[in-house]
Design a protein around this motif. Structure first.
Motif, short mmCIF file in Angstrom:
data_model
loop_
_atom_site.label_atom_id
_atom_site.label_comp_id
_atom_site.label_asym_id
_atom_site.label_seq_id
_atom_site.Cartn_x
_atom_site.Cartn_y
_atom_site.Cartn_z
N ARG A 52 0.77 -1.15 0.66
CA ARG A 52 -0.31 0.20 0.45
C ARG A 52 0.47 1.14 0.25
N ASP A 53 1.68 1.27 0.29
CA ASP A 53 2.70 2.41 0.39
C ASP A 53 3.77 2.44 -1.01
N LEU A 54 3.20 1.82 -2.15
CA LEU A 54 4.30 2.18 -3.19
C LEU A 54 3.46 2.60 -4.47
N SER A 55 3.42 3.78 -4.78
CA SER A 55 2.55 4.88 -5.72
C SER A 55 2.61 3.98 -7.36
N ASP A 56 1.77 4.73 -7.82
CA ASP A 56 1.86 4.28 -9.19
C ASP A 56 3.27 4.79 -9.93
N ILE A 57 4.67 3.98 -9.19
CA ILE A 57 6.07 4.45 -10.52
C ILE A 57 6.42 3.77 -10.89
N PRO A 58 7.36 3.67 -11.46
CA PRO A 58 7.27 2.55 -12.42
C PRO A 58 9.06 1.75 -11.29
N VAL A 59 9.07 0.33 -11.81
CA VAL A 59 9.56 -0.81 -11.00
C VAL A 59 10.51 -1.68 -12.10
N THR A 60 11.27 -1.42 -11.09
CA THR A 60 12.31 -2.52 -12.68
C THR A 60 12.62 -3.49 -11.68
N ARG A 61 13.15 -4.30 -12.42
CA ARG A 61 13.91 -5.27 -11.38
C ARG A 61 15.72 -5.81 -12.80
N LEU A 62 16.32 -6.76 -12.11
CA LEU A 62 17.51 -6.60 -12.88
C LEU A 62 17.14 -7.15 -13.80
N SER A 63 18.32 -7.21 -14.78
CA SER A 63 18.29 -7.77 -16.33
C SER A 63 19.70 -8.29 -16.95
N ASP A 64 20.53 -8.73 -15.61
CA ASP A 64 21.97 -8.96 -15.87
C ASP A 64 22.24 -9.88 -16.52
N PRO A 65 22.57 -10.38 -17.57
CA PRO A 65 23.34 -12.04 -18.39
C PRO A 65 23.98 -12.30 -17.76
N ASN A 66 25.00 -12.16 -16.22
CA ASN A 66 25.55 -12.83 -15.40
C ASN A 66 24.60 -12.93 -14.61
N MET A 67 23.55 -12.90 -13.92
CA MET A 67 22.94 -13.17 -12.96
C MET A 67 21.62 -14.90 -13.83
N ALA A 68 21.87 -14.81 -14.96
CA ALA A 68 21.01 -15.79 -15.95
C ALA A 68 22.41 -17.09 -16.29
N ARG A 69 23.94 -15.97 -16.25
CA ARG A 69 24.28 -17.54 -16.63
C ARG A 69 25.40 -17.63 -15.30
#
Length: 310
Positions: free
Chosen positions: A78-95
């Motif tokens: 309830r404390d997070l308004s309608d603003i962009p939220v991004t996640r990490l998309s790091d090739p090293n994490m996938a590897r």
């Protein structure tokens, strides 16, 4: 660029992130949440599992960056308004994730737990290796990390089947989608790899009834979120031998309590939620690029839909 980035994580090294972020954006003011004295200057938040009401403190927040791929800790707040939220998309994490899952799959494919037991008994016992193509590996969840993992397993010669909620298509991987196909997918998984996000639709998805559809003696690998699997049902299936073994990197409650039955089960391998973690040296460029985009009034990349949970 002006503005402050507020940092919150009980897991990550603030000083390391601050140094790397300011190397990319020298004008960026990077502060820990506990030290901020002018909250109205905060425009960006870099967080991992922030406490309740955390976001209410920053009236001019423009961007939330999640320190990882899974955003379940930010869903339904309830404390997070309608603003962009991004996640990490790091090739090293996938590897890193693909490497961990490959290790776990190979451990079962080559009967390593059996040989570990033989070593404890000082007993020389031969088991002939199976061909990789004879071993059916089911990857449950074909997002960015799941796709990379499924591709790596297929490259190693395993017979790989994937399942997702919506239609996906991959070369070398037989893809299924939708709840109607889930039981068939599970029944054909000698080794099941769970890579789904935690959402209202996936929590408790692998209950006793669905675990029962796995082939007898199947192995289970969970590298996504602990609440996707009904833990008492998993314990019962591991105890009966219907599920032969499990590699568990995630749990419903973390850290895993000392008294939890998993610790004492010889057919369970436990690791402390480390299959894939954010590597600051490589992830910082994506974070800096998104901060720059927001500062330039452009939409950030790698946004998530908190209504869907991914």
């Amino acid at each position: 660029m002006t503005g402050t980035l507020v940092f919150y994580s009980e897991f990550d090294d603030f000083e390391q992130w601050k140094r790397l972020l300011q190397r990319e954006i020298p004008s960026l003011d990077v502060q820990q949440a506990s030290t901020v004295t002018t909250p109205e200057k905060v425009h960006y938040a870099l967080v991992w599992k922030p406490p309740e009401n955390f976001f209410q403190r920053w009236p001019n927040l423009e961007l939330v960056i999640n320190l990882g791929a899974g955003v379940d800790a930010l869903v339904g707040r309830r404390d997070l308004s309608d603003i962009p939220v991004t996640r990490l998309s790091d090739p090293n994490m996938a590897r890193m994730m693909a490497g961990y899952v490959l290790f776990a799959v190979l451990r079962y494919a080559r009967d390593i737990p059996f040989f570990e037991q033989m070593q404890k008994q000082a007993h020389w016992q031969y088991r002939h290796p199976r061909a990789a193509e004879e071993i059916r590996v089911g990857v449950m969840g074909l997002g960015e990390l799941g796709r990379k993992t499924a591709q790596e397993l297929a490259r190693q010669g395993f017979s790989v089947t994937g399942w997702s909620r919506t239609f996906k298509e991959m070369v070398g991987v037989e893809c299924h989608h939708g709840m109607a196909s889930l039981s068939d997918f599970l029944s054909r998984s000698d080794i099941l790899v769970i890579m789904l996000p935690s959402t209202p639709d996936t929590r408790g998805l692998l209950n006793d009834q669905r675990l029962a559809t796995l082939p007898h003696g199947a192995s289970l690998i969970n590298v996504s979120r602990g609440d996707i699997v009904d833990e008492p049902a998993l314990i019962a299936n591991l105890s009966s031998g219907h599920i032969g073994a499990a590699t568990l990197d995630v749990f419903e409650h973390e850290p895993l309590p000392d008294s939890h039955p998993f610790w004492a089960m010889e057919n369970v391998l436990i690791t402390p939620h480390l299959a894939s973690v954010a590597l600051p040296g490589s992830a910082v460029k994506q974070i800096a690029a998104n901060i720059q985009r927001v500062s330039d009034k452009q939409p950030p990349l790698h946004c998530v839909d908190l209504n869907r949970g991914y």
